[in-house]
Design a protein around this motif. Structure first.
Motif, PDB file in Angstrom:
ATOM      1  N   VAL A  45      -0.545  84.276  13.787  1.00  0.00           N
ATOM      2  CA  VAL A  45      -1.749  83.921  14.727  1.00  0.00           C
ATOM      3  C   VAL A  45      -3.045  84.964  14.258  1.00  0.00           C
ATOM      4  O   VAL A  45      -2.586  86.199  14.490  1.00  0.00           O
ATOM      5  CB  VAL A  45      -1.581  84.276  16.270  1.00  0.00           C
ATOM      6  N   LYS A  46      -3.953  84.594  13.470  1.00  0.00           N
ATOM      7  CA  LYS A  46      -5.103  85.479  13.146  1.00  0.00           C
ATOM      8  C   LYS A  46      -6.198  85.532  13.719  1.00  0.00           C
ATOM      9  O   LYS A  46      -6.954  86.537  13.478  1.00  0.00           O
ATOM     10  CB  LYS A  46      -5.377  84.951  11.675  1.00  0.00           C
ATOM     11  N   SER A  47      -6.451  84.722  14.794  1.00  0.00           N
ATOM     12  CA  SER A  47      -7.752  84.720  15.681  1.00  0.00           C
ATOM     13  C   SER A  47      -7.482  84.440  16.814  1.00  0.00           C
ATOM     14  O   SER A  47      -6.054  83.819  17.420  1.00  0.00           O
ATOM     15  CB  SER A  47      -8.671  83.853  14.780  1.00  0.00           C
ATOM     16  N   ASP A  48      -8.328  84.598  17.918  1.00  0.00           N
ATOM     17  CA  ASP A  48      -8.008  84.687  19.230  1.00  0.00           C
ATOM     18  C   ASP A  48      -7.645  83.023  19.620  1.00  0.00           C
ATOM     19  O   ASP A  48      -8.199  82.201  19.222  1.00  0.00           O
ATOM     20  CB  ASP A  48      -9.545  85.197  20.137  1.00  0.00           C
ATOM     21  N   VAL A  49      -6.905  83.125  20.633  1.00  0.00           N
ATOM     22  CA  VAL A  49      -6.415  81.845  21.235  1.00  0.00           C
ATOM     23  C   VAL A  49      -7.376  81.393  22.468  1.00  0.00           C
ATOM     24  O   VAL A  49      -7.047  82.256  23.517  1.00  0.00           O
ATOM     25  CB  VAL A  49      -5.053  81.801  21.445  1.00  0.00           C
ATOM     26  N   PRO A  50      -7.790  80.430  22.681  1.00  0.00           N
ATOM     27  CA  PRO A  50      -8.689  80.047  23.795  1.00  0.00           C
ATOM     28  C   PRO A  50      -7.896  79.849  25.282  1.00  0.00           C
ATOM     29  O   PRO A  50      -6.289  79.536  24.760  1.00  0.00           O
ATOM     30  CB  PRO A  50      -9.466  78.797  23.649  1.00  0.00           C
ATOM     31  N   PRO A  51      -8.260  80.040  26.439  1.00  0.00           N
ATOM     32  CA  PRO A  51      -7.380  79.782  27.637  1.00  0.00           C
ATOM     33  C   PRO A  51      -6.854  78.202  27.635  1.00  0.00           C
ATOM     34  O   PRO A  51      -7.546  77.162  27.117  1.00  0.00           O
ATOM     35  CB  PRO A  51      -8.378  79.941  28.711  1.00  0.00           C
ATOM     36  N   LYS A  52      -5.531  77.799  27.950  1.00  0.00           N
ATOM     37  CA  LYS A  52      -4.970  76.801  28.385  1.00  0.00           C
ATOM     38  C   LYS A  52      -5.024  75.822  27.157  1.00  0.00           C
ATOM     39  O   LYS A  52      -5.057  74.861  27.077  1.00  0.00           O
ATOM     40  CB  LYS A  52      -6.019  75.803  29.165  1.00  0.00           C
ATOM     41  N   MET A  53      -4.918  76.609  25.654  1.00  0.00           N
ATOM     42  CA  MET A  53      -4.793  75.823  24.613  1.00  0.00           C
ATOM     43  C   MET A  53      -3.714  76.018  23.854  1.00  0.00           C
ATOM     44  O   MET A  53      -2.872  77.020  23.974  1.00  0.00           O
ATOM     45  CB  MET A  53      -6.289  76.039  23.583  1.00  0.00           C
ATOM     46  N   VAL A  54      -3.008  75.062  23.084  1.00  0.00           N
ATOM     47  CA  VAL A  54      -1.740  75.146  22.000  1.00  0.00           C
ATOM     48  C   VAL A  54      -2.408  75.559  20.845  1.00  0.00           C
ATOM     49  O   VAL A  54      -3.319  74.851  20.153  1.00  0.00           O
ATOM     50  CB  VAL A  54      -0.807  74.063  22.261  1.00  0.00           C
ATOM     51  N   VAL A  55      -1.641  76.551  20.182  1.00  0.00           N
ATOM     52  CA  VAL A  55      -1.999  76.563  18.849  1.00  0.00           C
ATOM     53  C   VAL A  55      -0.760  76.858  18.076  1.00  0.00           C
ATOM     54  O   VAL A  55       0.721  77.337  18.548  1.00  0.00           O
ATOM     55  CB  VAL A  55      -2.546  78.016  18.478  1.00  0.00           C
ATOM     56  N   ALA A  56      -0.348  76.427  16.835  1.00  0.00           N
ATOM     57  CA  ALA A  56       0.799  76.616  16.237  1.00  0.00           C
ATOM     58  C   ALA A  56       0.214  76.479  14.453  1.00  0.00           C
ATOM     59  O   ALA A  56      -0.738  75.723  14.278  1.00  0.00           O
ATOM     60  CB  ALA A  56       1.618  75.366  16.335  1.00  0.00           C
ATOM     61  N   GLY A  57       1.327  76.886  13.904  1.00  0.00           N
ATOM     62  CA  GLY A  57       1.049  76.817  12.249  1.00  0.00           C
ATOM     63  C   GLY A  57       0.730  78.108  11.611  1.00  0.00           C
ATOM     64  O   GLY A  57       0.727  79.128  12.309  1.00  0.00           O
ATOM     65  N   ASN A  58       0.822  78.194  10.388  1.00  0.00           N
ATOM     66  CA  ASN A  58       0.498  79.353   9.497  1.00  0.00           C
ATOM     67  C   ASN A  58      -0.619  78.993   8.348  1.00  0.00           C
ATOM     68  O   ASN A  58      -0.313  78.432   7.333  1.00  0.00           O
ATOM     69  CB  ASN A  58       1.673  79.448   8.718  1.00  0.00           C
ATOM     70  N   PRO A  59      -1.846  79.623   8.791  1.00  0.00           N
ATOM     71  CA  PRO A  59      -2.291  80.236   9.970  1.00  0.00           C
ATOM     72  C   PRO A  59      -2.307  78.979  11.292  1.00  0.00           C
ATOM     73  O   PRO A  59      -2.468  78.145  11.122  1.00  0.00           O
ATOM     74  CB  PRO A  59      -3.379  80.571   9.583  1.00  0.00           C
ATOM     75  N   ALA A  60      -2.114  79.758  12.375  1.00  0.00           N
ATOM     76  CA  ALA A  60      -2.234  78.938  13.659  1.00  0.00           C
ATOM     77  C   ALA A  60      -3.507  78.274  13.909  1.00  0.00           C
ATOM     78  O   ALA A  60      -4.604  78.766  13.512  1.00  0.00           O
ATOM     79  CB  ALA A  60      -1.822  79.846  14.861  1.00  0.00           C
ATOM     80  N   LYS A  61      -3.622  77.133  14.279  1.00  0.00           N
ATOM     81  CA  LYS A  61      -4.638  76.300  14.566  1.00  0.00           C
ATOM     82  C   LYS A  61      -4.385  75.565  15.946  1.00  0.00           C
ATOM     83  O   LYS A  61      -3.438  75.319  16.360  1.00  0.00           O
ATOM     84  CB  LYS A  61      -4.887  75.326  13.566  1.00  0.00           C
ATOM     85  N   VAL A  62      -5.802  75.403  16.475  1.00  0.00           N
ATOM     86  CA  VAL A  62      -5.496  74.673  17.827  1.00  0.00           C
ATOM     87  C   VAL A  62      -5.016  73.273  17.715  1.00  0.00           C
ATOM     88  O   VAL A  62      -5.517  72.346  16.877  1.00  0.00           O
ATOM     89  CB  VAL A  62      -6.974  74.678  18.526  1.00  0.00           C
ATOM     90  N   ILE A  63      -4.159  72.937  18.559  1.00  0.00           N
ATOM     91  CA  ILE A  63      -3.160  71.561  18.339  1.00  0.00           C
ATOM     92  C   ILE A  63      -4.125  70.741  19.607  1.00  0.00           C
ATOM     93  O   ILE A  63      -4.501  69.459  19.159  1.00  0.00           O
ATOM     94  CB  ILE A  63      -2.058  71.711  18.683  1.00  0.00           C
ATOM     95  N   CYS A  64      -3.957  71.094  20.715  1.00  0.00           N
ATOM     96  CA  CYS A  64      -4.436  70.502  22.083  1.00  0.00           C
ATOM     97  C   CYS A  64      -4.268  71.178  23.177  1.00  0.00           C
ATOM     98  O   CYS A  64      -4.037  72.484  23.081  1.00  0.00           O
ATOM     99  CB  CYS A  64      -3.488  69.439  22.179  1.00  0.00           C
TER     100      CYS A  64
END
Length: 246
Positions: A188-207
């Motif tokens: 995770v390289k950047s902030d994760v928004p509320p109530k969101m799923v992130v995953a991967g390298n680099p992490a990205k918003v999924i849903c």
């Protein structure tokens, strides 16, 4: 009950009904709350100049398992529970009902809320800030140096109810906002928004987290307090029922 091989400093304050196991050392500037159990071969109040002679305070009804090391200068609320061989550094301020898994390493100058659960082999970097009701699963690393090695420290922030899945790495200064979910093996390289799923390298918003369904039921898995109540007092569950409609 204090084992006859335990070493207790005359500068330590020991509450009522405290159990201290074999070959455990309780050093200067330590305060242990009532009904606490400290198992064998622990070092409680390990001296360090970084603690600035501040007390190590362990709240009441806590349970520290064998071979654990707690440095001077931190404050832990009631009902602290650890696994075996944890290392906890100086000037941590933690709330109540903190659970620390086996072989965890918490660095200094962290702020931790109530009912935080970290599973085994979690590394919490210096100057991390963790909210309430956070889950951190095995082998997660919270980093803090944006260009190592340096004297610049940017701690990670994890807000209330966030979940960090196993083997994820959170880079310096990142904010994981409330009710977010970080998938396993994520960078995770950047902030994760509320109530969101992130995953991967680099992490990205999924849903949105609400789109994830429980595998055994056709209902949303998040927010997780709607269906997961194990280990929480009735007063907290009642609060969740009003807030989340459990």
């Amino acid at each position: 009950m204090i084992h006859n091989t335990a070493i207790i400093s005359n500068k330590a304050s020991i509450g009522n009904n405290v159990t201290i196991g074999a070959y455990t050392s309780i050093n200067d500037y330590v305060e242990i709350g009532d009904n606490t159990v400290i198992e064998n071969y622990c070092e409680i109040g390990y001296a360090t100049p970084l603690a600035e002679n501040k007390k190590l305070v362990i709240g009441a009804n806590s349970h520290i398992r064998s071979h654990s090391v707690f440095y001077q200068g931190s404050i832990f609320g009631d009902n602290l529970v650890t696994g075996h061989r944890v290392t906890i550094r100086e000037k941590i301020k933690a709330g109540s009902n903190l659970q620390i898994g086996t072989l965890c390493d918490f660095q200094g100058d962290c702020v931790i809320g109530d009912f935080v659960r970290t599973h085994s082999n979690v590394h919490i970097g210096k100057e991390s800030k963790i909210g309430n009701y956070v889950f951190i699963f095995p082998y997660v690393v919270l980093t803090n140096d944006p260009h190592p090695p340096s004297d610049t420290l940017l701690g990670v922030t994890i807000e209330d109810y966030a979940v960090i899945a196993t083997m994820s790495v959170i880079l310096p200064g990142v904010i994981i906002h409330e009710h977010a979910l970080v998938g396993a093996h994520s960078l995770v390289k950047s902030d994760v928004p509320p109530k969101m799923v992130v995953a991967g390298n680099p992490a990205k918003v999924i849903c949105e987290t609400a789109k994830i369904k429980l595998s055994n039921l056709n209902e949303s898995a998040y927010p997780w307090p709607k269906h997961f109540h194990r280990g929480y007092p009735e007063s907290i569950i009642a609060q969740w029922e009003k807030e989340f409609g459990c």
